[in-house]
Design a protein around this motif. Structure first.
Motif, PDB file in Angstrom:
ATOM      1  N   PRO A 180      -4.216  -5.382  -7.549  1.00 56.05           N
ATOM      2  CA  PRO A 180      -3.077  -5.727  -7.383  1.00 56.05           C
ATOM      3  C   PRO A 180      -2.529  -6.431  -8.772  1.00 56.05           C
ATOM      4  CG  PRO A 180      -5.213  -7.174  -6.369  1.00 56.05           C
ATOM      5  CD  PRO A 180      -5.861  -5.954  -7.336  1.00 56.05           C
ATOM      6  N   LEU A 181      -2.759  -6.469 -10.248  1.00 55.59           N
ATOM      7  CA  LEU A 181      -2.861  -7.167 -11.031  1.00 55.59           C
ATOM      8  C   LEU A 181      -1.064  -6.714 -12.033  1.00 55.59           C
ATOM      9  CD1 LEU A 181      -3.436  -9.417 -13.413  1.00 55.59           C
ATOM     10  CD2 LEU A 181      -4.843  -8.134 -13.973  1.00 55.59           C
ATOM     11  N   PHE A 182      -0.981  -4.934 -12.045  1.00 60.07           N
ATOM     12  CA  PHE A 182      -0.861  -4.727 -13.605  1.00 60.07           C
ATOM     13  C   PHE A 182       1.013  -4.479 -12.992  1.00 60.07           C
ATOM     14  CE2 PHE A 182       1.582  -1.073 -15.172  1.00 60.07           C
ATOM     15  CZ  PHE A 182       1.774  -1.498 -16.688  1.00 60.07           C
ATOM     16  N   ALA A 183       1.149  -4.136 -11.385  1.00 53.93           N
ATOM     17  CA  ALA A 183       2.565  -4.006 -11.293  1.00 53.93           C
ATOM     18  C   ALA A 183       3.435  -5.592 -11.432  1.00 53.93           C
ATOM     19  CB  ALA A 183       2.684  -3.267  -9.662  1.00 53.93           C
ATOM     20  N   GLY A 184       2.731  -6.971 -10.767  1.00 54.94           N
ATOM     21  CA  GLY A 184       2.934  -8.342 -11.277  1.00 54.94           C
ATOM     22  C   GLY A 184       3.490  -8.128 -12.155  1.00 54.94           C
ATOM     23  N   VAL A 185       1.943  -7.863 -13.593  1.00 55.88           N
ATOM     24  CA  VAL A 185       2.520  -8.329 -14.899  1.00 55.88           C
ATOM     25  C   VAL A 185       3.628  -7.594 -15.362  1.00 55.88           C
ATOM     26  CG1 VAL A 185       1.613  -8.370 -16.883  1.00 55.88           C
ATOM     27  CG2 VAL A 185       0.043  -8.488 -15.333  1.00 55.88           C
ATOM     28  N   PHE A 186       3.690  -6.284 -15.405  1.00 53.12           N
ATOM     29  CA  PHE A 186       4.956  -5.854 -15.374  1.00 53.12           C
ATOM     30  C   PHE A 186       6.485  -6.027 -15.357  1.00 53.12           C
ATOM     31  CE2 PHE A 186       8.540  -2.461 -15.128  1.00 53.12           C
ATOM     32  CZ  PHE A 186       8.033  -1.812 -16.536  1.00 53.12           C
ATOM     33  N   ALA A 187       6.021  -6.643 -13.859  1.00 51.08           N
ATOM     34  CA  ALA A 187       7.548  -6.924 -13.405  1.00 51.08           C
ATOM     35  C   ALA A 187       8.345  -8.391 -14.034  1.00 51.08           C
ATOM     36  CB  ALA A 187       7.872  -7.326 -11.408  1.00 51.08           C
ATOM     37  N   ARG A 188       7.110  -9.362 -13.878  1.00 53.19           N
ATOM     38  CA  ARG A 188       7.526 -10.754 -15.035  1.00 53.19           C
ATOM     39  C   ARG A 188       7.758 -10.327 -16.597  1.00 53.19           C
ATOM     40  NH1 ARG A 188       5.220 -14.406 -18.244  1.00 53.19           N
ATOM     41  NH2 ARG A 188       2.840 -13.391 -18.202  1.00 53.19           N
ATOM     42  N   VAL A 189       7.165  -9.430 -16.996  1.00 54.14           N
ATOM     43  CA  VAL A 189       7.311  -8.991 -18.658  1.00 54.14           C
ATOM     44  C   VAL A 189       9.191  -8.463 -18.246  1.00 54.14           C
ATOM     45  CG1 VAL A 189       7.172  -7.866 -20.303  1.00 54.14           C
ATOM     46  CG2 VAL A 189       5.540  -9.165 -19.256  1.00 54.14           C
ATOM     47  N   LEU A 190       9.397  -7.563 -17.712  1.00 53.08           N
ATOM     48  CA  LEU A 190      11.011  -6.741 -17.337  1.00 53.08           C
ATOM     49  C   LEU A 190      11.786  -7.513 -17.390  1.00 53.08           C
ATOM     50  CD1 LEU A 190      12.399  -4.524 -17.591  1.00 53.08           C
ATOM     51  CD2 LEU A 190      12.214  -4.420 -15.207  1.00 53.08           C
ATOM     52  N   ALA A 191      11.192  -9.216 -16.124  1.00 51.49           N
ATOM     53  CA  ALA A 191      12.499 -10.382 -16.101  1.00 51.49           C
ATOM     54  C   ALA A 191      12.420 -10.861 -16.883  1.00 51.49           C
ATOM     55  CB  ALA A 191      11.935 -11.090 -14.762  1.00 51.49           C
ATOM     56  N   GLU A 192      11.075 -11.201 -18.546  1.00 46.80           N
ATOM     57  CA  GLU A 192      11.936 -12.006 -19.219  1.00 46.80           C
ATOM     58  C   GLU A 192      12.603 -11.045 -19.938  1.00 46.80           C
ATOM     59  OE1 GLU A 192       7.969 -12.709 -20.371  1.00 46.80           O
ATOM     60  OE2 GLU A 192       8.004 -14.386 -19.162  1.00 46.80           O
ATOM     61  N   VAL A 193      12.864 -10.075 -20.050  1.00 47.59           N
ATOM     62  CA  VAL A 193      13.354  -9.324 -21.513  1.00 47.59           C
ATOM     63  C   VAL A 193      14.813  -9.040 -20.923  1.00 47.59           C
ATOM     64  CG1 VAL A 193      11.239  -8.600 -22.525  1.00 47.59           C
ATOM     65  CG2 VAL A 193      12.673  -6.885 -20.873  1.00 47.59           C
ATOM     66  N   GLU A 194      15.190  -9.004 -19.633  1.00 44.98           N
ATOM     67  CA  GLU A 194      16.706  -9.062 -19.546  1.00 44.98           C
ATOM     68  C   GLU A 194      16.165  -9.464 -17.463  1.00 44.98           C
ATOM     69  OE1 GLU A 194      19.536  -8.613 -18.646  1.00 44.98           O
ATOM     70  OE2 GLU A 194      19.233  -7.215 -20.285  1.00 44.98           O
ATOM     71  N   PRO A 195      17.132 -10.945 -17.732  1.00 40.63           N
ATOM     72  CA  PRO A 195      17.338 -11.371 -16.409  1.00 40.63           C
ATOM     73  C   PRO A 195      17.818 -11.154 -15.837  1.00 40.63           C
ATOM     74  CG  PRO A 195      17.330 -13.199 -18.676  1.00 40.63           C
ATOM     75  CD  PRO A 195      17.094 -11.444 -18.581  1.00 40.63           C
ATOM     76  N   ARG A 196      18.641 -10.104 -16.581  1.00 43.52           N
ATOM     77  CA  ARG A 196      19.546  -9.305 -14.768  1.00 43.52           C
ATOM     78  C   ARG A 196      18.719  -8.488 -13.879  1.00 43.52           C
ATOM     79  NH1 ARG A 196      23.949  -6.053 -18.208  1.00 43.52           N
ATOM     80  NH2 ARG A 196      21.950  -6.274 -19.778  1.00 43.52           N
ATOM     81  N   LEU A 197      17.883  -8.001 -14.371  1.00 48.40           N
ATOM     82  CA  LEU A 197      16.636  -7.292 -13.937  1.00 48.40           C
ATOM     83  C   LEU A 197      15.916  -7.911 -12.952  1.00 48.40           C
ATOM     84  CD1 LEU A 197      15.833  -4.002 -15.615  1.00 48.40           C
ATOM     85  CD2 LEU A 197      17.554  -4.970 -14.042  1.00 48.40           C
ATOM     86  N   ALA A 198      15.773  -9.606 -12.844  1.00 39.03           N
ATOM     87  CA  ALA A 198      14.707 -10.584 -12.595  1.00 39.03           C
ATOM     88  C   ALA A 198      14.383 -10.362 -10.845  1.00 39.03           C
ATOM     89  CB  ALA A 198      15.108 -11.876 -12.765  1.00 39.03           C
TER      90      ALA A 198
END
Length: 519
Positions: A223-241
């Motif tokens: 259950p780990l990887f997908a949540g990490v990627f989603a959080r990192v993506l939201a940090e680099v591009e807040p519009r996608l949060a």
């Protein structure tokens, strides 16, 4: 290690600590002297930590203990999150240029490829314990997966399916007249398997590229990887949060399954045939169902790859395809068909592969097996040992306690059953031209065929393999590393997710009659 911040979109550091502590309190007592490594695995836009119930998923491997806190939403909360993601996709993501989406994904992937990045270090520390895979295999496997989603590869991904990626931004002219635009789903649902780390990247990235909202269910196994990627993506591009949510619930919770199926336009499910059938029962009419289930894959070795100079290297490639992710991927080989008539015989080749498997164990140790997997391996080997006693054309190679198992069959047959976890059969054939008919017995489940042959032979065999049901033909040694944009199970990765909207030439012609300048 202190509780690691893998927050949802709206969680503060204090929220994370509270959630993690609550999850640890609910975990069973352990006699281990070292405290467990802990983290929060989720990405839930719009809900604060104290608004959700929490559960703990515990993992043990390599002498370490990991506890992941996961939010347990109600069906009503899931429906609200799905609506939030769909609205964000419609109001924000749909108007973003597709190249902005590409750049955001590229920046997120760049962070996770950086060995000094805290999120990358988190994955390298926790994923081996969560999955049981060897640490070096996780490290190299993550690099291989992530590198496939850099900007140049994403551009090829888009061009592969659309030709003109601008179709996702606006109506584009058609050669025969008129205009066309590709519209992604308002909401795309993902149900991910947990057999291979980073698997969710494939469908998550595809959903983002077509500008759809994404709600994904992670597996209890990983259950780990997908949540990490989603959080990192939201940090680099807040519009996608708010454009994606990563959730967890038990597979037996039909109310949650019905809730998500009632909201999505497209549902992608990865898993075994039974899981696919169960999910399909929840899919209402009008929702597009895209299943990816159990598959069989095979390796083919031509006589031209078995001279004294090349045979060892060919055996190494075959062994690597078995070792990567311990054959847990649908693209991993369960059988190798080896052509007679070369300097190195099929039996000798089988022994070379066995030697390479033994050598690879020192670099990539096999993960610990469950009791069920251990019993399966023992049963598989016992069956072959019994055959070997009765038929001299069958032999089992290597010691019974080896962390791999290989059998040699000197008689052509369809792919024999495999126990996975570095187990396979090497089958001798007079000619590789005979193999397509054997593979066709499993047409419905055939996927990848890895080939070691001359160029002429490759293109001679390819039509036969395609007719037998194969959907991917690659070089031996590359079976477990598919290229980005591959046609997974013979389907389009992006085109299957969109609906194409056409402005026909007749509309444009009629519009001319009503133009202001006509008066």
């Amino acid at each position: 290690m202190s509780t690691t911040d893998m927050s949802t979109a709206d969680m503060s550091t204090a929220d994370i600590s509270t959630a993690g502590n609550a999850a640890r309190r609910s975990a069973p007592n352990r006699s281990a002297t070292r405290p467990p490594l802990t983290a929060v695995a989720c990405h839930v836009p719009g809900l604060a930590a104290d608004a959700m119930a929490w559960e703990t998923l515990s993992f043990q491997a390599h002498g370490e203990h990991v506890e992941l806190a996961v939010p347990r939403l109600t069906p009503e909360q899931l429906a609200a999150v799905a609506d939030r993601v769909a609205v964000s996709a419609q109001n924000v993501l749909a108007s973003m240029p597709v190249m902005d989406v590409v750049d955001a994904i590229d920046r997120a992937v760049a962070r996770l490829l950086d060995a000094s990045n805290a999120d990358r270090q988190l994955l390298e520390q926790l994923l081996p314990v969560v999955t049981g895979f060897d640490r070096e295999m996780v490290r190299s496997g993550l690099n291989a997966a992530l590198k496939s989603f850099r900007r140049p590869q994403l551009m090829r991904f888009l061009v592969e399916d659309f030709g003109d990626p601008g179709l996702l931004d606006d109506f584009r002219p058609r050669v025969k007249g008129g205009w066309t635009k590709a519209c992604g789903p308002r909401l795309l649902g993902h149900v991910w398997a947990g057999n291979v780390p980073a698997l969710p990247l494939w469908s998550m990235v595809a959903g983002l590229l077509v500008k759809g909202g994404n709600v994904g269910k992670v597996s209890s196994d990983e259950p780990l990887f997908a949540g990490v990627f989603a959080r990192v993506l939201a940090e680099v591009e807040p519009r996608l949060a708010n454009a994606l949510a990563v959730l967890w619930w038990p597979g037996s919770d039909s109310a949650m399954a019905q809730a998500v199926c009632g909201k999505v336009d497209v549902l992608m499910v990865y898993g075994g045939d039974a899981a696919l059938a169960a999910w399909q029962q929840h899919v209402p009419p009008g929702v597009r169902f895209l299943p990816h289930g159990h598959k069989i894959s095979a390796g083919l070795v031509a006589a031209s790859a078995l001279d004294a100079r090349q045979s060892q290297a060919t055996a190494r490639l075959a062994a690597l395809d078995m070792v990567r992710w311990d054959q847990q991927g649908c693209y991993s080989p369960q059988v190798f068909y080896v052509e007679r008539g070369a300097q190195v015989s099929p039996r000798a080749f089988a022994h070379l592969v066995a030697g390479e498997l033994a050598a690879q164990q020192y670099r990539y140790g096999r993960r610990g097996l469950s009791l069920e997997e251990t019993a399966g391996m023992a049963s598989w080997r016992q069956r072959l040992d019994f055959q070997a006693v009765q038929d001299e054309r069958v032999s089992v190679i290597g010691p019974a306690d080896a962390p791999w198992s290989l059998a040699f069959l000197d008689l052509p047959q369809p792919p024999p059953p495999s126990a996975l976890n570095r187990s396979a059969c090497v089958v001798a054939v007079d000619s590789l031209d005979d193999v397509a008919a054997l593979l066709a017995r499993h047409r419905a489940h055939l996927q990848t065929v890895g080939v070691a042959a001359s160029p002429e032979r490759l293109f001679q065999l390819a039509p036969q393999l395609a007719a037998a049901g194969a959907t991917r033909i690659c070089g031996l040694g590359s079976m477990a590393t598919p290229e980005v944009g591959w046609h997974h199970d013979g389907r389009f990765s992006l085109l299957d997710l969109v609906r194409m909207v056409d402005i026909e030439a007749s509309a444009e012609t009629l519009a001319e009659a009503h133009a202001s300048y006509r008066n």
